[in-house]
Design a protein around this motif. Structure first.
Motif, PDB file in Angstrom:
ATOM      1  N   ASN A  38      43.384  15.936 -34.977  1.00 40.30           N
ATOM      2  CA  ASN A  38      42.098  15.294 -34.699  1.00 40.30           C
ATOM      3  C   ASN A  38      40.943  16.125 -35.255  1.00 40.30           C
ATOM      4  N   LEU A  39      40.554  15.853 -36.485  1.00 41.15           N
ATOM      5  CA  LEU A  39      39.434  16.565 -37.087  1.00 41.15           C
ATOM      6  C   LEU A  39      38.105  16.188 -36.445  1.00 41.15           C
ATOM      7  N   ALA A  40      38.063  15.091 -35.698  1.00 37.91           N
ATOM      8  CA  ALA A  40      36.815  14.644 -35.069  1.00 37.91           C
ATOM      9  C   ALA A  40      36.554  15.333 -33.742  1.00 37.91           C
ATOM     10  N   HIS A  41      37.416  16.271 -33.337  1.00 31.75           N
ATOM     11  CA  HIS A  41      37.272  16.872 -32.021  1.00 31.75           C
ATOM     12  C   HIS A  41      35.938  17.614 -31.881  1.00 31.75           C
ATOM     13  N   GLY A  42      35.492  18.260 -32.948  1.00 32.68           N
ATOM     14  CA  GLY A  42      34.200  18.942 -32.889  1.00 32.68           C
ATOM     15  C   GLY A  42      33.043  17.982 -32.676  1.00 32.68           C
ATOM     16  N   SER A  43      33.201  16.728 -33.109  1.00 31.43           N
ATOM     17  CA  SER A  43      32.143  15.734 -32.904  1.00 31.43           C
ATOM     18  C   SER A  43      31.944  15.443 -31.424  1.00 31.43           C
ATOM     19  N   PHE A  44      33.013  15.545 -30.633  1.00 28.46           N
ATOM     20  CA  PHE A  44      32.874  15.317 -29.198  1.00 28.46           C
ATOM     21  C   PHE A  44      32.062  16.441 -28.544  1.00 28.46           C
ATOM     22  N   TYR A  45      32.215  17.652 -29.066  1.00 28.17           N
ATOM     23  CA  TYR A  45      31.379  18.776 -28.618  1.00 28.17           C
ATOM     24  C   TYR A  45      29.910  18.479 -28.920  1.00 28.17           C
ATOM     25  N   MET A  46      29.641  18.001 -30.132  1.00 28.53           N
ATOM     26  CA  MET A  46      28.282  17.652 -30.518  1.00 28.53           C
ATOM     27  C   MET A  46      27.734  16.523 -29.649  1.00 28.53           C
ATOM     28  N   VAL A  47      28.543  15.506 -29.411  1.00 29.98           N
ATOM     29  CA  VAL A  47      28.102  14.387 -28.569  1.00 29.98           C
ATOM     30  C   VAL A  47      27.743  14.886 -27.177  1.00 29.98           C
ATOM     31  N   GLY A  48      28.554  15.802 -26.624  1.00 32.52           N
ATOM     32  CA  GLY A  48      28.248  16.356 -25.312  1.00 32.52           C
ATOM     33  C   GLY A  48      26.903  17.056 -25.288  1.00 32.52           C
ATOM     34  N   ALA A  49      26.605  17.840 -26.312  1.00 33.43           N
ATOM     35  CA  ALA A  49      25.325  18.547 -26.369  1.00 33.43           C
ATOM     36  C   ALA A  49      24.160  17.571 -26.435  1.00 33.43           C
ATOM     37  N   TYR A  50      24.278  16.528 -27.262  1.00 29.23           N
ATOM     38  CA  TYR A  50      23.195  15.549 -27.360  1.00 29.23           C
ATOM     39  C   TYR A  50      23.074  14.718 -26.085  1.00 29.23           C
ATOM     40  N   LEU A  51      24.200  14.452 -25.416  1.00 23.94           N
ATOM     41  CA  LEU A  51      24.115  13.753 -24.132  1.00 23.94           C
ATOM     42  C   LEU A  51      23.372  14.602 -23.103  1.00 23.94           C
ATOM     43  N   ALA A  52      23.636  15.904 -23.100  1.00 25.61           N
ATOM     44  CA  ALA A  52      22.916  16.795 -22.189  1.00 25.61           C
ATOM     45  C   ALA A  52      21.423  16.755 -22.471  1.00 25.61           C
ATOM     46  N   LEU A  59      17.295  11.559 -16.575  1.00 25.80           N
ATOM     47  CA  LEU A  59      17.614  11.680 -15.156  1.00 25.80           C
ATOM     48  C   LEU A  59      16.810  12.767 -14.457  1.00 25.80           C
ATOM     49  N   GLY A  60      16.225  13.670 -15.225  1.00 30.12           N
ATOM     50  CA  GLY A  60      15.412  14.719 -14.637  1.00 30.12           C
ATOM     51  C   GLY A  60      16.191  15.863 -14.019  1.00 30.12           C
ATOM     52  N   SER A  61      17.491  15.905 -14.205  1.00 32.19           N
ATOM     53  CA  SER A  61      18.323  16.952 -13.628  1.00 32.19           C
ATOM     54  C   SER A  61      19.476  17.247 -14.574  1.00 32.19           C
ATOM     55  N   PHE A  62      19.662  18.524 -14.874  1.00 33.43           N
ATOM     56  CA  PHE A  62      20.775  18.902 -15.754  1.00 33.43           C
ATOM     57  C   PHE A  62      22.111  18.597 -15.106  1.00 33.43           C
ATOM     58  N   TRP A  63      22.228  18.801 -13.783  1.00 32.40           N
ATOM     59  CA  TRP A  63      23.506  18.592 -13.101  1.00 32.40           C
ATOM     60  C   TRP A  63      23.868  17.117 -13.045  1.00 32.40           C
ATOM     61  N   LEU A  64      22.870  16.244 -12.835  1.00 38.65           N
ATOM     62  CA  LEU A  64      23.145  14.803 -12.897  1.00 38.65           C
ATOM     63  C   LEU A  64      23.535  14.405 -14.321  1.00 38.65           C
ATOM     64  N   ALA A  65      22.861  15.013 -15.301  1.00 39.17           N
ATOM     65  CA  ALA A  65      23.203  14.733 -16.704  1.00 39.17           C
ATOM     66  C   ALA A  65      24.635  15.170 -17.005  1.00 39.17           C
ATOM     67  N   LEU A  66      25.053  16.305 -16.425  1.00 37.47           N
ATOM     68  CA  LEU A  66      26.414  16.795 -16.629  1.00 37.47           C
ATOM     69  C   LEU A  66      27.431  15.802 -16.079  1.00 37.47           C
ATOM     70  N   ALA A  67      27.190  15.300 -14.873  1.00 37.94           N
ATOM     71  CA  ALA A  67      28.117  14.333 -14.271  1.00 37.94           C
ATOM     72  C   ALA A  67      28.150  13.029 -15.052  1.00 37.94           C
ATOM     73  N   ALA A  68      26.967  12.518 -15.408  1.00 37.58           N
ATOM     74  CA  ALA A  68      26.903  11.261 -16.160  1.00 37.58           C
ATOM     75  C   ALA A  68      27.515  11.424 -17.545  1.00 37.58           C
ATOM     76  N   GLY A  69      27.283  12.574 -18.175  1.00 39.10           N
ATOM     77  CA  GLY A  69      27.852  12.817 -19.495  1.00 39.10           C
ATOM     78  C   GLY A  69      29.359  12.856 -19.481  1.00 39.10           C
ATOM     79  N   LEU A  70      29.950  13.414 -18.419  1.00 43.52           N
ATOM     80  CA  LEU A  70      31.409  13.437 -18.308  1.00 43.52           C
ATOM     81  C   LEU A  70      31.972  12.030 -18.180  1.00 43.52           C
ATOM     82  N   VAL A  71      31.305  11.187 -17.403  1.00 43.52           N
ATOM     83  CA  VAL A  71      31.757   9.797 -17.259  1.00 43.52           C
ATOM     84  C   VAL A  71      31.709   9.098 -18.616  1.00 43.52           C
ATOM     85  N   ILE A  72      30.621   9.301 -19.347  1.00 47.69           N
ATOM     86  CA  ILE A  72      30.489   8.673 -20.669  1.00 47.69           C
ATOM     87  C   ILE A  72      31.553   9.214 -21.623  1.00 47.69           C
ATOM     88  N   ALA A  73      31.830  10.514 -21.565  1.00 47.46           N
ATOM     89  CA  ALA A  73      32.830  11.118 -22.454  1.00 47.46           C
ATOM     90  C   ALA A  73      34.220  10.568 -22.172  1.00 47.46           C
TER      91      ALA A  73
END
Length: 288
Positions: A38-52, A59-73
């Motif tokens: 899976n050469l696209a695996h690094g793209s998921f790292y990038m997507v996570g950073a941009y979602l954060a 959402l106004g909160s990094f921790w809420l963003a972390l939870a929501a980002g995991l659901v989206i991932a």
């Protein structure tokens, strides 16, 4: 070297290594169980950073963003496995490389359309915004310690899941002999979907955790992908334990290489990989 500086570099190396472990553990699970390069695996790292970046603003909160980002991932991983990855299981590795490289281009274009090409930053959450003194004149960010703590908690949760649960038993069996798992009537298709979603979530989590301590920028996934493959090779394909040990070794080697041997810092991790492969061609914990 001053003891305080040495201690800070050790902490930096461990923190970097633990972030690498999150990315590499998902990569080694996907390759070891699904057989997908899976050469696209690094793209998921990038997507996570941009979602954060975007979710923290929304959402106004990094921790809420972390939870929501995991659901989206996780949702992204399930969708990609169903739409794309399941078509590659019976194909040659060349098809896997070409298709996943195409995914890199797709994600980069989508990133450009959604977030643009600017460099962004994510604020450190207020609860971890301080620092702790190290020695008389130096300090270390609390957030970096928080990153290490979260990564260790995830590693322990993964170890428990793989060693103590029925799902983990199926994952271990699938890593050893996929054909036998399928012949026993176990849901290998569902297993692949869950493993891929887990790998995507781990890479995205690493990107979200790294966002406050590094810039969020285009192409950031390519850098982490290369070093993650080095972790997988050193640790042994399909071994999460190997990924953990190799990631810590690379994190420390890279950190101290930049401090002690700046002229050849870019070569240090690859020299480490060459030394390990000369000793154990299958990696530290890989099967012979």
């Amino acid at each position: 070297m001053d003891p305080a500086i040495f201690f800070i570099q050790v902490l930096n190396g461990i923190q970097y290594g633990l972030l690498l472990f999150l990315v590499a553990s998902g990569l080694t699970l996907i390759f070891g169980i699904m057989g997908i390069i899976n050469l696209a695996h690094g793209s998921f790292y990038m997507v996570g950073a941009y979602l954060a970046f975007s979710l923290t603003q929304t959402l106004g909160s990094f921790w809420l963003a972390l939870a929501a980002g995991l659901v989206i991932a996780v949702a992204l991983g399930l969708a990609l496995e169903w739409l794309v990855m399941r078509l590659l299981y019976d194909r040659d590795h060349l098809y896997q490389v070409l298709l996943t490289y195409g995914l890199i281009l797709v994600f980069e274009e989508l990133r450009s359309l959604v977030w643009g090409d600017d460099v962004h930053g994510v604020a450190v959450p207020a609860a971890l915004a301080g620092s702790v003194p190290v020695g008389e004149t130096m300090a270390y960010q609390v957030y970096r310690l928080g990153i290490s703590g979260i990564c260790i908690a995830v590693a322990l949760a993964m170890a428990w899941m793989i060693q103590r649960t029925r799902l983990g038993m199926i994952i271990r069996a699938g890593a050893v002999n996929r054909e036998m798992v399928e012949a026993l009537g176990l849901p290998i298709g569902l297993l692949y979907r869950l493993v891929f979603a887990l790998g995507v979530a781990l890479a995205a989590l690493a990107g979200m955790l790294a966002a406050p301590v590094s810039s969020v920028f285009p192409g950031m996934g390519g850098q982490v992908l290369i070093i993650s493959f080095v972790v997988v090779v050193i640790g042994g394909i399909g071994s999460v334990k190997g990924a953990f040990v190799a990631a810590l070794a690379i994190g420390l080697a890279d950190t101290f290489g930049k401090v002690l041997l700046p002229q050849i810092a870019g070569m240090v991790v690859y020299l480490l990989m060459a030394a390990v492969l000369l000793w154990r061609p299958q990696g530290l914990f890989g099967r012979g």
